[in-house]
Design a protein around this motif. Structure first.
Motif, PDB file in Angstrom:
ATOM      1  N   LYS A 102      50.248  40.911  45.584  1.00  0.00           N
ATOM      2  CA  LYS A 102      48.986  41.068  44.858  1.00  0.00           C
ATOM      3  C   LYS A 102      48.091  39.845  45.055  1.00  0.00           C
ATOM      4  CE  LYS A 102      47.211  42.165  40.254  1.00  0.00           C
ATOM      5  NZ  LYS A 102      47.558  42.328  38.811  1.00  0.00           N
ATOM      6  N   GLU A 103      48.710  38.672  44.953  1.00  0.00           N
ATOM      7  CA  GLU A 103      47.970  37.416  45.122  1.00  0.00           C
ATOM      8  C   GLU A 103      47.417  37.296  46.544  1.00  0.00           C
ATOM      9  OE1 GLU A 103      48.591  32.899  43.663  1.00  0.00           O
ATOM     10  OE2 GLU A 103      48.361  34.705  42.491  1.00  0.00           O
ATOM     11  N   PHE A 104      48.225  37.685  47.534  1.00  0.00           N
ATOM     12  CA  PHE A 104      47.810  37.591  48.928  1.00  0.00           C
ATOM     13  C   PHE A 104      46.564  38.430  49.189  1.00  0.00           C
ATOM     14  CE2 PHE A 104      48.290  39.237  53.393  1.00  0.00           C
ATOM     15  CZ  PHE A 104      47.941  38.057  54.032  1.00  0.00           C
ATOM     16  N   PHE A 105      46.578  39.676  48.750  1.00  0.00           N
ATOM     17  CA  PHE A 105      45.417  40.542  48.994  1.00  0.00           C
ATOM     18  C   PHE A 105      44.212  40.103  48.166  1.00  0.00           C
ATOM     19  CE2 PHE A 105      48.698  43.520  50.626  1.00  0.00           C
ATOM     20  CZ  PHE A 105      48.164  43.663  51.898  1.00  0.00           C
ATOM     21  N   SER A 106      44.484  39.463  47.027  1.00  0.00           N
ATOM     22  CA  SER A 106      43.397  38.915  46.219  1.00  0.00           C
ATOM     23  C   SER A 106      42.716  37.767  46.972  1.00  0.00           C
ATOM     24  CB  SER A 106      43.961  38.415  44.885  1.00  0.00           C
ATOM     25  OG  SER A 106      42.967  37.723  44.166  1.00  0.00           O
ATOM     26  N   TYR A 107      43.525  36.920  47.636  1.00  0.00           N
ATOM     27  CA  TYR A 107      42.953  35.826  48.432  1.00  0.00           C
ATOM     28  C   TYR A 107      42.183  36.374  49.635  1.00  0.00           C
ATOM     29  CZ  TYR A 107      45.111  31.866  46.001  1.00  0.00           C
ATOM     30  OH  TYR A 107      45.451  30.907  45.068  1.00  0.00           O
ATOM     31  N   LEU A 108      42.723  37.387  50.282  1.00  0.00           N
ATOM     32  CA  LEU A 108      42.014  37.977  51.425  1.00  0.00           C
ATOM     33  C   LEU A 108      40.640  38.481  50.999  1.00  0.00           C
ATOM     34  CD1 LEU A 108      44.720  39.993  53.434  1.00  0.00           C
ATOM     35  CD2 LEU A 108      43.992  37.622  53.721  1.00  0.00           C
ATOM     36  N   LYS A 109      40.589  39.101  49.816  1.00  0.00           N
ATOM     37  CA  LYS A 109      39.312  39.596  49.295  1.00  0.00           C
ATOM     38  C   LYS A 109      38.380  38.431  48.968  1.00  0.00           C
ATOM     39  CE  LYS A 109      37.392  42.738  45.824  1.00  0.00           C
ATOM     40  NZ  LYS A 109      37.685  43.582  44.643  1.00  0.00           N
ATOM     41  N   GLN A 110      38.935  37.401  48.305  1.00  0.00           N
ATOM     42  CA  GLN A 110      38.147  36.219  47.928  1.00  0.00           C
ATOM     43  C   GLN A 110      37.570  35.525  49.157  1.00  0.00           C
ATOM     44  OE1 GLN A 110      40.280  33.346  45.472  1.00  0.00           O
ATOM     45  NE2 GLN A 110      38.934  31.703  46.154  1.00  0.00           N
ATOM     46  N   PHE A 111      38.365  35.500  50.254  1.00  0.00           N
ATOM     47  CA  PHE A 111      37.933  34.821  51.473  1.00  0.00           C
ATOM     48  C   PHE A 111      37.171  35.742  52.429  1.00  0.00           C
ATOM     49  CE2 PHE A 111      41.979  31.967  51.131  1.00  0.00           C
ATOM     50  CZ  PHE A 111      41.425  31.331  50.030  1.00  0.00           C
ATOM     51  N   SER A 112      36.891  36.978  51.972  1.00  0.00           N
ATOM     52  CA  SER A 112      36.172  37.977  52.804  1.00  0.00           C
ATOM     53  C   SER A 112      36.880  38.231  54.129  1.00  0.00           C
ATOM     54  CB  SER A 112      34.724  37.534  53.062  1.00  0.00           C
ATOM     55  OG  SER A 112      34.044  37.325  51.854  1.00  0.00           O
ATOM     56  N   LEU A 113      38.216  38.365  54.082  1.00  0.00           N
ATOM     57  CA  LEU A 113      39.006  38.647  55.280  1.00  0.00           C
ATOM     58  C   LEU A 113      39.436  40.109  55.283  1.00  0.00           C
ATOM     59  CD1 LEU A 113      41.329  35.488  55.298  1.00  0.00           C
ATOM     60  CD2 LEU A 113      39.297  35.871  56.694  1.00  0.00           C
ATOM     61  N   PRO A 114      39.144  40.856  56.354  1.00  0.00           N
ATOM     62  CA  PRO A 114      39.540  42.266  56.424  1.00  0.00           C
ATOM     63  C   PRO A 114      41.060  42.404  56.515  1.00  0.00           C
ATOM     64  CG  PRO A 114      38.621  41.545  58.520  1.00  0.00           C
ATOM     65  CD  PRO A 114      38.419  40.418  57.561  1.00  0.00           C
ATOM     66  N   THR A 115      41.602  43.427  55.869  1.00  0.00           N
ATOM     67  CA  THR A 115      43.067  43.601  55.857  1.00  0.00           C
ATOM     68  C   THR A 115      43.583  44.376  57.068  1.00  0.00           C
ATOM     69  OG1 THR A 115      42.841  45.618  54.526  1.00  0.00           O
ATOM     70  CG2 THR A 115      43.170  43.539  53.336  1.00  0.00           C
ATOM     71  N   GLY A 116      42.686  45.136  57.737  1.00  0.00           N
ATOM     72  CA  GLY A 116      43.156  45.984  58.825  1.00  0.00           C
ATOM     73  C   GLY A 116      42.731  45.535  60.206  1.00  0.00           C
ATOM     74  N   LYS A 117      42.080  44.369  60.306  1.00  0.00           N
ATOM     75  CA  LYS A 117      41.576  43.881  61.589  1.00  0.00           C
ATOM     76  C   LYS A 117      42.570  42.890  62.195  1.00  0.00           C
ATOM     77  CE  LYS A 117      37.359  41.696  63.437  1.00  0.00           C
ATOM     78  NZ  LYS A 117      36.045  41.127  63.055  1.00  0.00           N
ATOM     79  N   PRO A 118      42.897  42.996  63.490  1.00  0.00           N
ATOM     80  CA  PRO A 118      43.812  42.034  64.114  1.00  0.00           C
ATOM     81  C   PRO A 118      43.288  40.606  63.972  1.00  0.00           C
ATOM     82  CG  PRO A 118      43.420  43.891  65.584  1.00  0.00           C
ATOM     83  CD  PRO A 118      42.445  44.027  64.453  1.00  0.00           C
ATOM     84  N   CYS A 119      44.170  39.691  63.589  1.00  0.00           N
ATOM     85  CA  CYS A 119      43.713  38.323  63.321  1.00  0.00           C
ATOM     86  C   CYS A 119      43.261  37.603  64.593  1.00  0.00           C
ATOM     87  CB  CYS A 119      44.780  37.527  62.581  1.00  0.00           C
ATOM     88  SG  CYS A 119      46.342  37.347  63.456  1.00  0.00           S
TER      89      CYS A 119
END
Length: 291
Positions: free
Chosen positions: A113-130
């Protein structure tokens, strides 16, 4: 008053590669602080961090994390450590979702939960190759991972190198928020001294594999000063105060190791505060001149 605990203690550590030697390195990082680990590229910062993480084996000395020797339980100790390196450690085809699945199997305390919260906070897409991420996005991804298993210690090697000032400032703010909690500690290796002036409580300066200076950042800045004078005034300055002399715009600049003493002794000279960058450059140049 309770004694401050040291999260990292390095005692007389030696690592000899033949062409480079980490020579009898000792310093400590107090709990709840940000320690800026500074030095030019090749000074020994990354080697020291690899030794702390037990990635590289030392030749001599002792390393304690959270009061425990890394020789006894380095794998267990890593549960409480978040690591951010200059280069991203994930395969470029991996997405945020893939990394989450992998990290569940790496850390017992992984917080999805925390990880996806940080991804959202940092405006990082969850489904895009890094691999398609910009450098700033890659660094934020590493930070999100480091913060998502409730690490008490963050160890970072050049996390703001190559980033534009806006992204750098954003990342420094993330670090500030992290250390608000008293049991959170950061060891931040960088040659960008301006970032450390904003963030660090203590500073450890390494050069040529040896510790040159360490202590409270504000005290180190307060202690040093830049004397600007004419060349013919240089002999007036006591050699016991002089760290290094460099050419200036209209004469010479002298880094002194006791600004208050210099101000009393030489009131006719211009004496300015020294920035961390000034201190680092002068100590490096001094050691080159002594070779």
């Amino acid at each position: 008053m309770e004694d401050v605990k040291n999260v990292i203690e390095i005692k007389n550590v030696v690592k000899d590669y033949g062409d480079f030697k980490l020579d009898n390195v000792s310093f400590a990082v107090p709990e709840g602080s940000v320690c800026g680990f500074i030095g030019q590229n090749g000074a020994g910062k990354t080697t020291t961090i690899q030794l702390i993480l037990d990635v590289t084996k030392r030749d001599a000395g002792e390393i304690l994390l959270f009061g425990k020797s890394i020789d006894h339980d380095s794998a267990g100790l890593r549960e409480d450590i978040g690591v951010v390196f200059d280069e991203m450690g994930f395969h470029e085809f991996m997405t945020g979702k893939d990394i989450n699945i992998m990290m569940k199997n790496v850390y017992k305390n992984w917080d999805e939960k925390e990880f996806f919260s940080y991804l959202k906070q940092f405006s990082l897409p969850t489904g895009k190759p890094c691999g398609a991420f910009s450098r700033g996005m890659r660094m934020k991804l590493q930070i999100a991972v480091a913060l998502s298993h409730h690490a008490k210690l963050l160890i970072m090697d050049e996390p703001t190198s190559g980033l534009d000032p806006i992204v750098r400032n954003e990342i420094l703010q993330i670090f500030r928020e992290y250390v608000v909690e008293e049991d959170h500690t950061i060891l931040l290796s960088s040659h960008i001294t301006g970032d450390l002036e904003k963030l660090a409580d203590t500073v450890v300066f390494i050069n040529g594999g040896r510790i040159v200076l360490s202590g409270n950042k504000d005290e180190i800045l307060e202690k040093h000063g830049l004397v600007k004078c004419k060349k013919d005034e240089l002999p007036l300055i006591s050699s016991s105060l002089v760290v290094n002399v460099q050419p200036g715009t209209f004469g010479v600049e002298v880094l002194v190791n006791d600004r208050q003493a210099a101000e009393k002794l030489y009131p006719q000279m211009v004496i300015e505060p020294a920035a961390l960058e000034d201190i680092m450059i002068n100590y490096v140049n001094k050691s080159k001149a002594e070779l």
